[in-house]
Design a protein around this motif. Structure first.
Motif, PDB file in Angstrom:
ATOM      1  N   GLU A 335      38.624  34.486  45.800  1.00 26.09           N
ATOM      2  CA  GLU A 335      38.884  34.073  44.421  1.00 26.09           C
ATOM      3  C   GLU A 335      38.651  35.227  43.452  1.00 26.09           C
ATOM      4  OE1 GLU A 335      39.878  32.033  41.088  1.00 26.09           O
ATOM      5  OE2 GLU A 335      40.243  31.523  43.200  1.00 26.09           O
ATOM      6  N   ARG A 336      37.598  36.011  43.709  1.00 25.24           N
ATOM      7  CA  ARG A 336      37.313  37.159  42.841  1.00 25.24           C
ATOM      8  C   ARG A 336      38.440  38.186  42.922  1.00 25.24           C
ATOM      9  NH1 ARG A 336      32.817  39.807  40.500  1.00 25.24           N
ATOM     10  NH2 ARG A 336      33.106  42.079  40.422  1.00 25.24           N
ATOM     11  N   VAL A 337      38.959  38.429  44.116  1.00 28.25           N
ATOM     12  CA  VAL A 337      40.059  39.373  44.278  1.00 28.25           C
ATOM     13  C   VAL A 337      41.289  38.889  43.518  1.00 28.25           C
ATOM     14  CG1 VAL A 337      41.685  40.377  45.929  1.00 28.25           C
ATOM     15  CG2 VAL A 337      39.242  40.309  46.462  1.00 28.25           C
ATOM     16  N   ARG A 338      41.557  37.598  43.608  1.00 31.03           N
ATOM     17  CA  ARG A 338      42.723  37.055  42.906  1.00 31.03           C
ATOM     18  C   ARG A 338      42.562  37.165  41.392  1.00 31.03           C
ATOM     19  NH1 ARG A 338      43.911  31.720  46.701  1.00 31.03           N
ATOM     20  NH2 ARG A 338      45.226  32.803  48.233  1.00 31.03           N
ATOM     21  N   VAL A 339      41.336  36.943  40.894  1.00 27.05           N
ATOM     22  CA  VAL A 339      41.076  37.116  39.463  1.00 27.05           C
ATOM     23  C   VAL A 339      41.334  38.563  39.057  1.00 27.05           C
ATOM     24  CG1 VAL A 339      39.259  37.167  37.708  1.00 27.05           C
ATOM     25  CG2 VAL A 339      39.457  35.200  39.237  1.00 27.05           C
ATOM     26  N   ALA A 340      40.822  39.500  39.867  1.00 29.21           N
ATOM     27  CA  ALA A 340      40.999  40.919  39.562  1.00 29.21           C
ATOM     28  C   ALA A 340      42.475  41.312  39.594  1.00 29.21           C
ATOM     29  CB  ALA A 340      40.199  41.764  40.548  1.00 29.21           C
ATOM     30  N   GLU A 341      43.211  40.805  40.565  1.00 31.09           N
ATOM     31  CA  GLU A 341      44.642  41.115  40.659  1.00 31.09           C
ATOM     32  C   GLU A 341      45.402  40.542  39.460  1.00 31.09           C
ATOM     33  OE1 GLU A 341      45.121  41.336  45.533  1.00 31.09           O
ATOM     34  OE2 GLU A 341      45.571  39.474  44.454  1.00 31.09           O
ATOM     35  N   ARG A 342      45.024  39.343  39.051  1.00 35.92           N
ATOM     36  CA  ARG A 342      45.672  38.738  37.883  1.00 35.92           C
ATOM     37  C   ARG A 342      45.374  39.545  36.621  1.00 35.92           C
ATOM     38  NH1 ARG A 342      43.959  34.038  38.726  1.00 35.92           N
ATOM     39  NH2 ARG A 342      42.164  33.962  37.327  1.00 35.92           N
ATOM     40  N   GLU A 343      44.145  40.019  36.494  1.00 38.10           N
ATOM     41  CA  GLU A 343      43.791  40.844  35.338  1.00 38.10           C
ATOM     42  C   GLU A 343      44.595  42.141  35.315  1.00 38.10           C
ATOM     43  OE1 GLU A 343      39.105  39.410  34.865  1.00 38.10           O
ATOM     44  OE2 GLU A 343      39.598  41.420  35.611  1.00 38.10           O
ATOM     45  N   VAL A 344      44.815  42.740  36.484  1.00 43.98           N
ATOM     46  CA  VAL A 344      45.594  43.974  36.554  1.00 43.98           C
ATOM     47  C   VAL A 344      47.020  43.723  36.060  1.00 43.98           C
ATOM     48  CG1 VAL A 344      46.634  45.664  38.112  1.00 43.98           C
ATOM     49  CG2 VAL A 344      44.223  45.044  38.369  1.00 43.98           C
ATOM     50  N   GLU A 348      48.663  45.388  32.771  1.00 45.79           N
ATOM     51  CA  GLU A 348      49.823  46.264  32.915  1.00 45.79           C
ATOM     52  C   GLU A 348      50.945  45.885  31.957  1.00 45.79           C
ATOM     53  OE1 GLU A 348      50.767  46.120  37.060  1.00 45.79           O
ATOM     54  OE2 GLU A 348      49.445  47.817  37.559  1.00 45.79           O
ATOM     55  N   ARG A 349      51.044  44.605  31.618  1.00 48.48           N
ATOM     56  CA  ARG A 349      52.046  44.202  30.625  1.00 48.48           C
ATOM     57  C   ARG A 349      51.732  44.839  29.270  1.00 48.48           C
ATOM     58  NH1 ARG A 349      51.167  38.772  32.822  1.00 48.48           N
ATOM     59  NH2 ARG A 349      52.752  38.346  34.387  1.00 48.48           N
ATOM     60  N   PHE A 350      50.447  44.869  28.914  1.00 50.02           N
ATOM     61  CA  PHE A 350      50.057  45.483  27.645  1.00 50.02           C
ATOM     62  C   PHE A 350      50.286  46.990  27.688  1.00 50.02           C
ATOM     63  CE2 PHE A 350      47.109  47.810  25.011  1.00 50.02           C
ATOM     64  CZ  PHE A 350      47.207  47.166  23.786  1.00 50.02           C
ATOM     65  N   THR A 351      49.771  47.652  28.730  1.00 50.24           N
ATOM     66  CA  THR A 351      49.889  49.117  28.785  1.00 50.24           C
ATOM     67  C   THR A 351      51.343  49.552  28.921  1.00 50.24           C
ATOM     68  OG1 THR A 351      49.465  49.039  31.176  1.00 50.24           O
ATOM     69  CG2 THR A 351      47.584  49.425  29.742  1.00 50.24           C
ATOM     70  N   GLY A 352      52.166  48.728  29.567  1.00 49.96           N
ATOM     71  CA  GLY A 352      53.579  49.073  29.676  1.00 49.96           C
ATOM     72  C   GLY A 352      54.290  49.029  28.340  1.00 49.96           C
ATOM     73  N   ALA A 353      53.851  48.095  27.479  1.00 49.86           N
ATOM     74  CA  ALA A 353      54.476  47.963  26.164  1.00 49.86           C
ATOM     75  C   ALA A 353      53.873  48.910  25.137  1.00 49.86           C
ATOM     76  CB  ALA A 353      54.353  46.517  25.681  1.00 49.86           C
ATOM     77  N   HIS A 354      52.659  49.399  25.403  1.00 50.14           N
ATOM     78  CA  HIS A 354      51.955  50.275  24.449  1.00 50.14           C
ATOM     79  C   HIS A 354      51.429  51.487  25.212  1.00 50.14           C
ATOM     80  CE1 HIS A 354      51.791  46.172  22.796  1.00 50.14           C
ATOM     81  NE2 HIS A 354      51.995  46.768  21.638  1.00 50.14           N
ATOM     82  N   ARG A 355      52.359  52.341  25.622  1.00 48.37           N
ATOM     83  CA  ARG A 355      52.035  53.453  26.518  1.00 48.37           C
ATOM     84  C   ARG A 355      51.158  54.517  25.875  1.00 48.37           C
ATOM     85  NH1 ARG A 355      55.444  53.839  31.054  1.00 48.37           N
ATOM     86  NH2 ARG A 355      56.944  52.150  31.197  1.00 48.37           N
ATOM     87  N   LEU A 356      51.185  54.610  24.582  1.00 51.83           N
ATOM     88  CA  LEU A 356      50.425  55.664  23.911  1.00 51.83           C
ATOM     89  C   LEU A 356      49.015  55.228  23.511  1.00 51.83           C
ATOM     90  CD1 LEU A 356      53.192  57.205  21.621  1.00 51.83           C
ATOM     91  CD2 LEU A 356      52.407  57.990  23.864  1.00 51.83           C
ATOM     92  N   VAL A 357      48.632  54.005  23.844  1.00 47.36           N
ATOM     93  CA  VAL A 357      47.305  53.505  23.469  1.00 47.36           C
ATOM     94  C   VAL A 357      46.312  53.782  24.597  1.00 47.36           C
ATOM     95  CG1 VAL A 357      45.939  51.473  22.838  1.00 47.36           C
ATOM     96  CG2 VAL A 357      48.308  51.690  22.037  1.00 47.36           C
ATOM     97  N   PRO A 358      45.330  54.672  24.378  1.00 45.17           N
ATOM     98  CA  PRO A 358      44.311  54.930  25.404  1.00 45.17           C
ATOM     99  C   PRO A 358      43.462  53.679  25.647  1.00 45.17           C
ATOM    100  CG  PRO A 358      44.297  56.642  23.713  1.00 45.17           C
ATOM    101  CD  PRO A 358      45.134  55.528  23.192  1.00 45.17           C
ATOM    102  N   VAL A 359      43.033  53.503  26.885  1.00 41.46           N
ATOM    103  CA  VAL A 359      42.288  52.303  27.270  1.00 41.46           C
ATOM    104  C   VAL A 359      40.974  52.711  27.928  1.00 41.46           C
ATOM    105  CG1 VAL A 359      42.301  50.201  28.683  1.00 41.46           C
ATOM    106  CG2 VAL A 359      44.433  51.014  27.616  1.00 41.46           C
ATOM    107  N   ARG A 360      39.923  51.981  27.621  1.00 43.21           N
ATOM    108  CA  ARG A 360      38.649  52.130  28.321  1.00 43.21           C
ATOM    109  C   ARG A 360      38.256  50.749  28.854  1.00 43.21           C
ATOM    110  NH1 ARG A 360      36.109  55.687  31.042  1.00 43.21           N
ATOM    111  NH2 ARG A 360      36.353  57.225  29.366  1.00 43.21           N
ATOM    112  N   ARG A 361      38.028  50.670  30.164  1.00 39.28           N
ATOM    113  CA  ARG A 361      37.654  49.410  30.801  1.00 39.28           C
ATOM    114  C   ARG A 361      36.141  49.288  30.929  1.00 39.28           C
ATOM    115  NH1 ARG A 361      42.533  51.009  32.446  1.00 39.28           N
ATOM    116  NH2 ARG A 361      44.116  49.439  32.912  1.00 39.28           N
ATOM    117  N   VAL A 362      35.632  48.111  30.614  1.00 43.81           N
ATOM    118  CA  VAL A 362      34.201  47.809  30.734  1.00 43.81           C
ATOM    119  C   VAL A 362      34.048  46.662  31.725  1.00 43.81           C
ATOM    120  CG1 VAL A 362      32.123  47.048  29.522  1.00 43.81           C
ATOM    121  CG2 VAL A 362      33.764  48.563  28.367  1.00 43.81           C
TER     122      VAL A 362
END
Length: 384
Positions: A335-344, A348-362
């Motif tokens: 279940e944790r793996v599926r949650v992580a895959e869904r989050e990815v 990716e939809r956000f980063t694909g639409a906003h390619r110039l926005v740097p991201v930091r993951r916490v």
């Protein structure tokens, strides 16, 4: 560097905080994504790296006070104990009291008699306590006051702002202008005109044209309320010089090169949709976006078994009446793996639409942060 090469660019938080040109950091985003914790962690990390920081929170849950070991926060900045000051920094924190801030503005911009009249006005009391947009406007007002004090006496060289918990992230930018337009608008000034009329002839002519309007308003809101509004607006007009102008001045401060917006979001559809709206709005209004903080991310360990393999192993154990604890752990891992895959996928939809926005993951944590060591951990994640 081409946009394609910038996909997945990483936000350098330490460089942002260490830059003396960064004077204001605004943490914005929809409610429940960890803005308060992020603001506190940024403030602590900057202070322990030598910046003189004040953190302004607008959080009724008072989580910032708990995290920083303070009994309470109020409208006055208070120094946070337990911070490593060896680099020469300092950390103060405060929580916006919107009514007290409004009261302070009244007192500062009027005579004692006029201030007493306004503070006692029933319409003012309602406006300063619960009117839509007041909290966001006062957050901007307090930000302007802190920046002015910093410029005047050098108290702080960095202000970190935790924006109000709103239904929409855009409320922080929109509500002050709405409130300013309301208080400085033609309709409110029209209501105040009878009280400010200079002569009886003018007042008779004006009253003839206003009879239908005021009559309708009296039926809807009552004669006393209408009188309170008129009295309040007359007093307000004599001391402020226009709420819209004040909102515009703070808006320009937010557009300054010394300001950096950090959009905070969780890896969830609604939160990232709000983040996308905010990123686009900041770009349209020419406001400096530093990047996206993606909070509460569940990491994927490349060496760990996939969800399919974990579930298959769990089914095998169940058929063989094997160890039930191991079976449940395998199902939990799947279940944790599926949650992580869904989050990815969502991210990716956000980063694909906003390619110039740097991201930091916490990374996500098992429990909420309530102390300085926990904030330091968050700060370390923010810095990478």
């Amino acid at each position: 560097m081409t946009p394609r090469e910038r996909v997945g660019a990483v936000l350098d938080v330490d460089a942002l905080l260490a830059d003396p040109g960064t004077r204001i950091v605004v943490c914005c985003g929809s409610g429940g994504v960890g803005k308060t914790t992020t603001a506190a962690a940024l403030g602590l990390r900057a202070a322990e790296q030598g910046r003189r920081v004040v953190v302004l929170t607008i959080d009724p849950a008072r989580r910032l006070a708990q995290s920083m070991g303070l009994v309470e926060l109020d409208n006055t900045p208070r120094e946070v104990a337990g911070v490593d000051l060896s680099a020469g920094g300092r950390l103060d924190a405060m929580m916006l009291d919107m009514k007290r801030t409004f009261d302070e503005i009244v007192v500062a911009h009027s005579t004692p008699d006029k201030a007493e009249q306004i503070l006692a006005n029933p319409f003012y009391q309602a406006l300063s306590s619960s009117f839509a947009g007041t909290q966001e406007y006062m957050a901007m007002e307090k930000l302007g006051q802190l920046r002015a004090q910093a410029d005047r006496d050098g108290s702080w060289d960095l202000v970190v702002v935790d924006t109000p918990p709103s239904r929409s992230a855009l409320d922080f930018l929109d509500a002050p202008a709405r409130l300013g337009s309301f208080l400085d608008g033609r309709f409110i000034r029209l209501l105040s005109a009878p009280a400010k009329a200079g002569g009886r002839a003018y007042l008779r002519a004006f009253s003839a044209g206003m009879t239908a309007v005021t009559g309708a308003l009296t039926k809807v809101i009552g004669a006393q309320v209408l009188k309170d509004v008129q009295t309040f607006v007359v007093a307000l007009d004599s001391m402020f010089g226009g709420f819209r102008e004040r909102a515009d001045a703070t808006y320009k401060l937010l557009q300054d090169d010394g300001t950096a917006f950090l959009v905070v979001a969780a890896p969830e559809r609604d939160a990232l949709r709000e983040a996308a709206y905010f990123v686009e709005r900041l770009a349209r209004d020419d406001m400096p976006l530093a990047g996206l903080v993606l909070n509460r991310v569940h990491d994927l360990d490349p060496s760990a078994p996939s969800a399919e393999r974990a579930l298959a192993a769990a089914e095998t154990l169940a058929e063989q009446t094997g160890n039930p604890l191991t079976e449940q752990l395998l199902r939990l891992h799947a279940e944790r793996v599926r949650v992580a895959e869904r989050e990815v996928l969502i991210t990716e939809r956000f980063t694909g639409a906003h390619r110039l926005v740097p991201v930091r993951r916490v990374r996500a944590r098992a429990q909420d942060v309530h102390d300085l060591p926990g904030l330091r951990e968050i700060g370390a994640d923010l810095a990478g």
